[in-house]
Design an enzyme around this catalytic site. Structure first.
Site, PDB file in Angstrom:
ATOM      1  N   HIS A   1     -14.273 -16.124  21.931  1.00  0.00           N
ATOM      2  CA  HIS A   1     -12.955 -15.324  21.900  1.00  0.00           C
ATOM      3  C   HIS A   1     -12.399 -15.539  20.643  1.00  0.00           C
ATOM      4  O   HIS A   1     -11.958 -14.881  19.735  1.00  0.00           O
ATOM      5  CB  HIS A   1     -12.187 -15.761  23.312  1.00  0.00           C
ATOM      6  CG  HIS A   1     -10.773 -14.831  22.998  1.00  0.00           C
ATOM      7  ND1 HIS A   1     -10.562 -13.652  23.677  1.00  0.00           N
ATOM      8  CD2 HIS A   1      -9.687 -15.345  22.436  1.00  0.00           C
ATOM      9  CE1 HIS A   1      -9.445 -13.451  23.576  1.00  0.00           C
ATOM     10  NE2 HIS A   1      -8.793 -14.283  22.716  1.00  0.00           N
ATOM     11  N   GLU A   2     -12.126 -17.064  20.160  1.00  0.00           N
ATOM     12  CA  GLU A   2     -11.102 -17.512  19.159  1.00  0.00           C
ATOM     13  C   GLU A   2     -11.771 -16.710  18.008  1.00  0.00           C
ATOM     14  O   GLU A   2     -11.255 -16.345  16.823  1.00  0.00           O
ATOM     15  CB  GLU A   2     -10.938 -18.750  19.153  1.00  0.00           C
ATOM     16  CG  GLU A   2      -9.938 -18.944  19.999  1.00  0.00           C
ATOM     17  CD  GLU A   2      -8.520 -18.311  20.276  1.00  0.00           C
ATOM     18  OE1 GLU A   2      -8.356 -17.858  19.299  1.00  0.00           O
ATOM     19  OE2 GLU A   2      -8.156 -18.056  21.226  1.00  0.00           O
TER      20      GLU A   2
ATOM     21  N   HIS B   1     -11.240 -13.511  16.668  1.00  0.00           N
ATOM     22  CA  HIS B   1     -10.049 -13.177  15.770  1.00  0.00           C
ATOM     23  C   HIS B   1     -10.545 -13.604  14.323  1.00  0.00           C
ATOM     24  O   HIS B   1     -10.098 -13.039  13.290  1.00  0.00           O
ATOM     25  CB  HIS B   1      -8.893 -14.223  16.246  1.00  0.00           C
ATOM     26  CG  HIS B   1      -8.283 -13.924  17.447  1.00  0.00           C
ATOM     27  ND1 HIS B   1      -7.549 -12.489  17.666  1.00  0.00           N
ATOM     28  CD2 HIS B   1      -8.234 -14.439  18.657  1.00  0.00           C
ATOM     29  CE1 HIS B   1      -7.272 -12.659  18.981  1.00  0.00           C
ATOM     30  NE2 HIS B   1      -7.298 -13.653  19.515  1.00  0.00           N
TER      31      HIS B   1
ATOM     32  N   HIS C   1     -12.047 -10.874  12.420  1.00  0.00           N
ATOM     33  CA  HIS C   1     -11.128  -9.879  12.370  1.00  0.00           C
ATOM     34  C   HIS C   1     -10.509 -10.196  10.885  1.00  0.00           C
ATOM     35  O   HIS C   1     -10.342  -9.508  10.066  1.00  0.00           O
ATOM     36  CB  HIS C   1     -10.268 -10.031  13.286  1.00  0.00           C
ATOM     37  CG  HIS C   1      -9.316  -8.312  13.495  1.00  0.00           C
ATOM     38  ND1 HIS C   1      -8.627  -8.184  14.408  1.00  0.00           N
ATOM     39  CD2 HIS C   1      -9.226  -7.473  12.704  1.00  0.00           C
ATOM     40  CE1 HIS C   1      -7.853  -7.111  14.213  1.00  0.00           C
ATOM     41  NE2 HIS C   1      -8.335  -6.554  13.128  1.00  0.00           N
TER      42      HIS C   1
END
Length: 696
Positions: free
Chosen positions: A486-487, A490, A493
């Site tokens: 999940h992290e 980011h 991104h």
């Protein structure tokens, strides 16, 4: 996040001074990609650079407003984007340290500079001369014939909205009131965060009898012993993670210890010197006053106006569809768990839920999450799982750079290249729990990508994984594996950003959109091509069996009732605090919380909110105030996008390139929902989310 700029200074502002010659932040770093020069960097250097950086940027903005010529995109908006380089460098370093490597001296500096930073931001956003120039450029854009490209037009529109929502149209008295409110809120948010760090450390549960730890692995027991020794304690220390649920509660057979751990968690920062209840209530009150001053009914309405949701009513509509089935599903799960507890002669309580739920996974679905941990060694998950998926999807490669220093000895650095071998940026990982580090997991940036500034991204992930004992590997739970993926979503991104203006770089998107790419990246954790590459037993080297993966997938819906309900309880608690009016009087924050949960239909003695008020870091000392709903809002987009990936062949470079080029790389430079539609080809459909969570 856009670094604030300012012109004329309020009385709380520091006087302009020069940086000392030996300050490593005085100039752009000469390290690769502008990695901050952590070697030799002190807290006093950070403090000095923050103060001088604010004064320097005010001078830069003074030059913008003093320009005798008419306001243009270049001499106003672009000049504002270029301003504040020193401050950006200082803030990136200091706030990373404040979250990950705090100390008494750092907290002193944070208390000093936080109100100054708030004043600095206000000096920009409430400067009539600066807003007049931005307003003039905005009028030119509205009139057409400006000759700007689409990203430049969006930049003007975003700056104009930023200033309007920050009070630029207030009169002199209103601007002064807003400055004072922001000063108070800055101080209180700092207090909340610092209280929570200290209270969480103090709430760690000390165990003196090893037999009480029955159910934990030898490695986990040894790690607890190390944690105690590091604090000069005798015995074993169970430290707390940020959410209410503590991982050890799924394994500990000693019910009394489970209760101690649960109560330590849910009562954190709720009494004594570090009681965050009154702090949270005062923050919510001042936010309500500020929202009314800015022309909004509540703080929640103010926040929604700048999100993809647009209105609180839209948020309410989504949450209203989720609460009844979540309550129903959690109730069905509770009936199953109550039978197991009764067989042990006890009445099911909140501290029993994870323990008996783990039995269901093991007995009904043949999934023993404790037995899975040897298959999830941290470095293998990271390098052979997370990095591997990024290579298959986007062509990224990661080369260790042990020659480059991090801000703590635990921090590791990798250089990132694209499929053609061209440099992309740097990735830093800080994975182990330690004192002075706030709980949870997150991503942030030291340097943001920008063609205007000629910068490439330097991004980092932080987690709070328990380090393996000396000579032993660090093993992750399945939840921690998902968190790492999940992290890193980011991170992707940030690394994939390809924008001109720093205002739009990477994760600089609406709060209720920012979690979407990270949630999409979780899908690869159990994807066969990825899982087979990293999930190997640390002792035998055997792969995780297909039958085990099938059992994990079959068990996916088990526990969704609890998971959804605890999340919704926190979300609705956030909304309740930020729907109050300036006239609302909250004398007892805990009573307010209880009443809010009851009114929302999510009060449960068995399922506490994922975060209770006093340790709700996201909303009282973070950027999620009235925005914690964004996780489920983004999950609608995520679940829909997962279906798009599956329908189009899954883990392919073609899919990865499309997702990166149409969405990840665009940051905030385009309409977020428009970018979503460009990828999947239609408006968001909530049906995949409802099916995923068993709420259909």
């Amino acid at each position: 996040m856009t670094t604030p700029a300012a012109s004329s200074a309020p009385s709380t502002s520091p006087a302009p001074v020069d940086l000392s010659a030996d300050n490593p932040l005085a100039r752009p770093s000469e390290l690769p990609f502008g990695l901050p020069p952590f070697t030799g960097l002190t807290l006093e250097h950070c403090r000095e650079a923050l103060l001088v950086g604010m004064a320097t940027q005010r001078g830069e903005v003074d030059a913008i407003t003093a320009d005798p010529g008419p306001a243009t995109f270049e001499n106003t908006v672009v000049a504002l984007e270029r301003s504040g380089a020193l401050l950006r460098r200082a803030q990136a370093v200091f706030y990373a340290l404040a979250s990950s490597n705090s100390s008494d001296r750092l907290r002193e500096i944070e208390r000093e500079v936080s109100p100054l930073a708030a004043a600095h931001s206000d000096a920009l956003r409430l400067d009539p001369a600066l807003f007049a120039r931005i307003d003039a450029v905005h009028a030119q854009v509205q009139a057409g014939g400006h000759g700007l490209d689409a990203e430049a037009v969006r930049l003007v529109e975003r700056y104009h909205l930023d200033f309007v929502l920050s009070g630029a149209r207030l009169d002199d008295a209103g601007r002064e009131q807003l400055r004072e409110l922001n000063q108070q809120l800055s101080r209180l948010s700092t207090t909340f965060g610092q209280n929570l760090v200290v209270a969480t450390e103090a709430a760690a549960v000390l165990v003196t009898d090893r037999t009480e730890l029955d159910g934990l692995s030898d490695a986990e027991v040894e790690a607890a012993g190390v944690a105690a020794a590091e604090r000069g304690r005798e015995g074993y220390l169970l430290t707390l993670v940020l959410p209410s649920g503590q991982p050890a509660m799924a394994k500990l057979r000693d019910r009394a210890l489970r209760r101690r751990l649960h109560e330590a968690s849910v009562t954190r920062a709720s009494a004594g010197e570090h009681d965050n209840g009154p702090v949270a209530a005062e923050i919510a009150h001042l936010r309500a006053v500020r929202a009314r001053l800015l022309g909004f009914a509540t703080h929640a309405d103010l926040v929604a106006a700048d999100q993809t949701a647009k209105t609180s009513a839209a948020v309410d509509e989504l949450l209203a569809t989720l609460v009844p089935p979540a309550v129903r599903n959690a109730g069905a799960e509770a009936e199953v768990l109550a039978e197991l507890a009764a067989a042990d002669g006890v009445e099911l309580a909140a501290w029993d839920w994870a323990y008996y739920s783990e039995q269901v996974r093991r007995d009904r679905y043949a999934v023993d999450t404790t037995a899975l941990r040897p298959f999830f060694e941290l470095d293998r998950v990271l390098v052979d799982g997370v990095f591997h998926a990024a290579r298959l999807l986007y062509g990224y490669t990661f080369t260790p750079r042990p020659d480059l220093p991090g801000y703590h000895p635990d921090v590791r650095v990798w250089e990132v290249a694209d499929a053609a071998g061209e440099p992309v940026g740097l990735y830093l990982g800080d994975f182990y729990a330690r004192d002075g580090k706030r709980g949870g997991a997150w991503m942030s940036s030291f340097v943001s990508q920008s063609r205007l500034l000629g910068t490439r991204p330097v991004v980092f992930n932080v987690m709070n994984v328990t380090r393996g004992a000396a000579g032993q590997p660090t093993l992750l739970t399945l939840d921690e594996v998902n968190t790492l993926f999940h992290e890193f979503g980011h991170t992707l991104h940030g690394l994939s950003s390809a924008v001109t203006y720093p205002r739009f770089s990477g994760t600089s998107v609406p709060r209720d959109f920012v979690e979407f790419p990270s949630q999409v990246n979780e899908m690869w954790a159990l994807w066969p091509e990825v899982l087979d590459h990293y999930a190997r037993h640390t002792g035998t080297g055997e792969p995780l069996g297909r039958e085990v993966v099938a059992a994990i997938e079959a068990a996916a819906l088990w526990g969704e009732g609890h998971g959804t309900l605890e999340y919704l309880a926190a979300t609705l608690l956030d909304q309740a605090w930020h729907r109050i009016t300036p006239d609302t009087v909250v004398e007892d924050p805990q009573a307010f919380e209880a009443a809010a949960l009851e009114a929302a239909g999510v009060a449960s003695g068995l399922v506490p909110p994922r975060y209770r008020t006093t340790y709700f870091q996201h909303v009282f000392a973070g950027g999620y105030a009235a925005g914690y709903y964004s996780y489920i809002w983004s999950e609608v987009l995520d679940a829909d996008t997962v279906e798009w990936f599956k329908a189009n062949g899954g883990l392919t470079r073609a899919n990865g390139d499309a997702f990166r080029d149409k969405l990840l790389s665009r940051g905030g430079s385009v309409d977020p929902l428009g970018a979503f539609r460009d990828v999947v080809g239609h408006d968001p459909d909530p049906a995949p989310l409802l099916a995923r969570r068993g709420l259909g």
